[in-house]
Design an enzyme around this catalytic site. Sequence first.
Site, PDB file in Angstrom:
ATOM      1  N   TYR A 152     -55.017 -12.908 -26.246  1.00  0.00           N
ATOM      2  CA  TYR A 152     -54.849 -11.854 -25.189  1.00  0.00           C
ATOM      3  C   TYR A 152     -55.993 -11.255 -24.702  1.00  0.00           C
ATOM      4  CZ  TYR A 152     -53.248  -7.921 -22.707  1.00  0.00           C
ATOM      5  OH  TYR A 152     -53.010  -6.823 -21.722  1.00  0.00           O
ATOM      6  N   ASP A 247     -64.467 -12.651 -26.916  1.00  0.00           N
ATOM      7  CA  ASP A 247     -63.727 -11.493 -26.475  1.00  0.00           C
ATOM      8  C   ASP A 247     -63.858 -10.566 -27.811  1.00  0.00           C
ATOM      9  OD1 ASP A 247     -62.162  -9.216 -25.836  1.00  0.00           O
ATOM     10  OD2 ASP A 247     -60.682 -10.524 -24.905  1.00  0.00           O
ATOM     11  N   LYS A 275     -62.327  -0.723 -27.075  1.00  0.00           N
ATOM     12  CA  LYS A 275     -61.604   0.159 -28.323  1.00  0.00           C
ATOM     13  C   LYS A 275     -62.489   0.829 -28.910  1.00  0.00           C
ATOM     14  CE  LYS A 275     -57.781  -3.382 -28.527  1.00  0.00           C
ATOM     15  NZ  LYS A 275     -56.406  -2.847 -28.165  1.00  0.00           N
TER      16      LYS A 275
END
Length: 432
Positions: A152, A247, A275
């Site tokens: 994702y 990523d 994050k």
Amino acid sequence: MSTITTSKKVFANSESLFKKAQEHLVGGVNSPVRAFKSVGKTPLFFDRGEGPYIFDADNNRYIDYVGSWGPLILGHAHPKVIQAVTKTLQKGASFGAPCELEIELAELVKKAFPSIELVRFVSSGTEAVMGAIRVARGYTKRNKILKFTGCYHGHTDSMLVQGGSGILTLGIPGSAGVPDDFVKDTLIAPYNNIEAVKNIFTQFGNEIAAIIVEPVVGNMGCVIPQGNFLQGLRDITTQYNSLLIFDEVMTGFRSCFGGVQTDFNITPDLTTLGKVIGGGMPVGAYGGKKEIMSMVAPLGPVYQAGTLSGNPVAMQAGISTLTELMKSTFYNHLMQISSQLENGINNIIKDKKLKASVVRYGSMITLFFTDVKVKDFETATTCDTKQFADFFWKMIAEGIYIPPSQYESWFISGAHSKKDIDNTIEAINRSI
Ligand code: PMP
């Protein structure tokens, strides 16, 4: 609907808030997995967090293994972060103009990720990925991007193909509203399958701008790269003059003051972060080689901008968080308790002869309800998700909050103590 009680816990306030929320917010939530669809019943509404604990609207306390889906590596409301952010906020939330704190956070990010020579801050992981893909295309003057099934990368159109996280949790093959034309340049390969990648490059190699990969996957649960998979990706992208994008929105700072690229000693061309670097505030970043990042406006022709990008409050939350991570004992403690949890779960699996397995990368961990070794999307989907849902509610009854989906990683924070982990292992033993 009658009030749910789980081992004497009452959720009356969460239930009534959810009822009200559904009148105003789409599905009562602002991000799909929060609606608890895959585990049934009413989602919990939360009121406050304190270190490793989170309290719901009915004042039930849980040991939290979601940590806002990763950012809260210091636990909730860390005093140093709160204090510094409050002080910064008092000077104004945003200027839409440069401030010194942007430089300070950039220096910390570059210290942790030497592959990043120039960085651009944005406000989410999705934006970071959008930027990285655009610069990869602009730099190589090619259109195709190779991604992996079950990974994702946020909700940018071209990445909403065979994704992980909520897409996998909700069983959505892709997304409505994404025109075929927007995904025609997205190529897909199974994770951990370098032969499939080689075959795709044999066919399209000179048209591929970049491979984007979660170097350790978090979004189909935690999945580790096997053998030389990551080195294989580095080699093949080099061979074809394509770029390699790691990523690390989720994996960044989760096992060391760096990322998977540090642990596996592989240098990607571009890295995306999010994050942890925002310490709970909305921050994302993309960065990499100077030559490539110089394509981004105002230096180059690749456009990307943001009203709240690099605002002082978000930058300060990131700076204060990363500063705590640099303290010498931080990762010792985090890795110790993370491996304590892994070992505890493994012992339970062995003792009870369960069809389950546990996978950990640093402070990310997943308990898979399958005895098949999970190495890609196909093996991840052998999990018994009904058994997971049952386990989830038993854990809630025990006062432990794990992600409400089989296909997510649990996040351990530095605020968890050995005692919290012991209590968690005992709760798992009773719940499984
Ligand atoms: N990339 C990865 C690897 C992620 O895990 C996520 C979010 N879980 C994103 C990108 C998107 O980040 P955001 O939700 O902040 O847009």
